[in-house]
Design an enzyme around this catalytic site. Structure first.
Site: not given
Length: 290
Positions: A163, A170
């Site tokens: 993550k 991102e």
């Protein structure tokens, strides 16, 4: 399957709804009594049948304290899942502390934001195979329909590591779209920036959910005039860059995107003031004074 869920904010509250819609029994606890199904962690534990599974969805700053408090009311054979944005290096020490009590530990990187209730949540899981297998009904209910959106990434810590890298990527993607938006906005010949962004949503190699969200924001405010450029970071980008340095992996785009967020918080950059002063000193270039 039963699940205890601690933390019923923007993510946790929607997760409870999605799980219940899938037929899972969820007992939720939140410090905000209006959201909570029970009054305490002890009551939450009492309402679950052994072996109990409790998912923690709270801010990173209070995750350790919450897990330690849960350990006091759970017992051997139970499992604690941390679905928050914890640093991966915190996971192994937690798992070791819990193992002394016979309590299992699984870390889950969760992506999906406030849209996850409808679209499903991408889940990156770290932990022992037996624990992951036991929790699969919960993971199946939370993830998107179809074959994707779930991975058992490795042992404890691997879920949060995955993550962390996801969020670093991102950062880079968001900043590329942002730079494109700024260049289009500055171009003399371009008269419809929101229309260009919208046109990219289908049939192009840059289409993505992030692009869809930028289009949505421009529908609401075509010039983004109501916003400031101040952009926070929640830590994952920094951790990603830290790991790149440790492993000598060049992360040029992600690192630049992180530093750009730092720049966004400066009304008048001291570094750029120094650059202006140097240009004036060695070349006699004009400076702009307040």
């Amino acid at each position: 399957m039963q699940l205890g869920l601690v933390g019923l904010g923007r993510m946790g509250g929607n997760m409870r709804e999605r799980l219940r819609a899938a037929g899972q029994e969820v007992v939720g606890y939140d410090r905000n009594a209006d959201r909570s199904d029970v009054a305490s962690l002890a009551e939450l534990a009492d309402k679950l049948q052994s072996p109990r599974a409790v998912w923690v969805m709270v801010p990173a700053a209070v995750t350790d304290a919450t897990i330690d408090a849960l350990a006091e009311v759970l017992g051997e054979g139970d499992i604690i899942i941390d679905g928050g944005n914890s640093r991966f290096s915190d996971d192994a020490p937690r798992a070791a502390r819990l193992a002394e009590r016979g309590i299992g530990y699984v870390d889950v990187g969760v992506s999906g934001g406030v849209w996850g209730n409808v679209n499903g949540y991408a889940l990156m899981v770290g932990g022992a195979q037996e624990h992951v297998d036991h929790l699969m009904p919960i993971f199946e209910a939370l993830k998107p329909a179809g074959d994707h959106g779930f991975v058992h990434a490795g042992p404890v810590g691997a879920g949060h590591y995955a993550k962390m890298v996801h969020n670093g990527i991102e950062y880079g993607l968001m900043h590329a779209y942002a730079e494109g938006f700024e260049l289009l906005s500055a171009a003399e010949m371009v008269t419809n920036v929101p229309g260009i962004i919208k046109s990219w949503r289908e049939g192009t190699v840059v289409q993505s959910w992030l692009l869809d969200l930028l289009d949505r924001a421009l529908d609401e405010d075509p010039d983004l005039a109501t916003l400031t450029g101040y952009t926070d970071d929640t830590g994952e980008g920094r951790w990603t860059v830290d790991e790149a340095i440790r492993l000598a992996v060049p992360l040029n785009v992600i690192t630049a995107a992180l530093f750009a967020r730092f720049s966004s918080r400066q009304d008048d950059s001291p570094a750029m003031k120094a650059v202006a002063a140097l240009r004036q000193q060695f070349g006699g270039h004009a400076v702009h004074k307040r």
